[in-house]
Design an enzyme around this catalytic site. Structure first.
Site, PDB file in Angstrom:
ATOM      1  CB  VAL A  11       7.241  32.069   0.576  1.00 45.92           C
ATOM      2  CG1 VAL A  11       7.715  32.256   2.009  1.00 45.92           C
ATOM      3  CG2 VAL A  11       8.171  32.770  -0.391  1.00 45.92           C
ATOM      4  CB  SER A  12       2.825  29.835  -1.883  1.00 44.49           C
ATOM      5  OG  SER A  12       2.743  28.729  -1.021  1.00 44.49           O
ATOM      6  CB  THR A  13       3.213  34.150  -4.182  1.00 44.10           C
ATOM      7  OG1 THR A  13       2.986  34.861  -2.961  1.00 44.10           O
ATOM      8  CG2 THR A  13       2.049  33.214  -4.459  1.00 44.10           C
ATOM      9  CD  GLN A  16       2.879  33.183   0.670  1.00 43.94           C
ATOM     10  OE1 GLN A  16       3.671  32.297   0.354  1.00 43.94           O
ATOM     11  NE2 GLN A  16       1.684  32.919   1.154  1.00 43.94           N
TER      12      GLN A  16
END
Length: 192
Positions: A11-13, A16
């Protein structure tokens, strides 16, 4: 040769939630899942590196979606090819066409790889054409030289006084190779 399914999620961050990916991977029988909290363009993906070290011949790397692994078609083709060379298969759960454990999946991957190679070749052609067009307009690529006209004059004077290149570079605050190239260019232009 064992066939263990190993999962990778990203996941990007940190905000998330990777649970959707984890549930999908668990549903197909993945024995272990590695999860990164980083954007796809980030070079700092420790779980990805750990996953690559964990994978053994006969394993299948399973991802929820292709974009969890590669940043581009070419990047993904390189990764899947390298895994294949190590005896590791690859499977995407949402893009069922990419499953190197099946004959059809391998065929699709080879087509996919050929398209990625074609994409790379076309990009190189466009880059070369752009550089050639810029050269014809008098532009030269690369970083600007650290050797200004004043520094070249100072280097020439110091060199004539038998000052070593290393000392000239230190005095001018530039690299040794910058001084050497500038002096060599001076000699070449004088001999022409």
């Amino acid at each position: 040769m064992t066939t263990n399914l190993v999962g990778y999620a990203r996941v990007s961050t940190a905000e998330q939630n990777p649970q959707l990916q984890h549930d999908a991977l668990e549903h197909v029988g993945v024995i272990r899942t590695f999860t990164d909290y980083a954007s796809g363009s980030s070079q700092d993906r420790p779980a990805w590196q750990e996953c690559l070290e964990f994978l053994q011949p006969g394993n299948v790397l399973v991802v929820w979606k292709l974009d969890r692994v590669g940043r581009s078609t070419a990047d993904l083709a390189r990764i899947v090819t390298e895994l294949g060379q190590r005896g590791i298969q690859f499977k995407s759960l949402t893009e069922s066409f990419l499953d190197t454990t099946t004959a059809d999946g391998r065929l699709i991957f080879h087509i996919f790889s050929a398209l990625a190679e074609h994409e790379r070749s076309r990009m190189l052609e466009r880059t070369r054409a752009g550089l050639e067009a810029a050269r014809k307009r008098g532009r030269v690529g690369g970083r600007p030289s650290t050797m200004t006209a004043a520094k070249i004059n100072a280097a020439r004077t110091m060199h004539a006084e038998k000052t070593p290149i290393v000392e000239i570079a230190q005095a001018l605050g530039v690299g040794r190779m910058s001084v050497s190239r500038a002096l060599a260019k001076e000699r070449t232009s004088k001999s022409d």
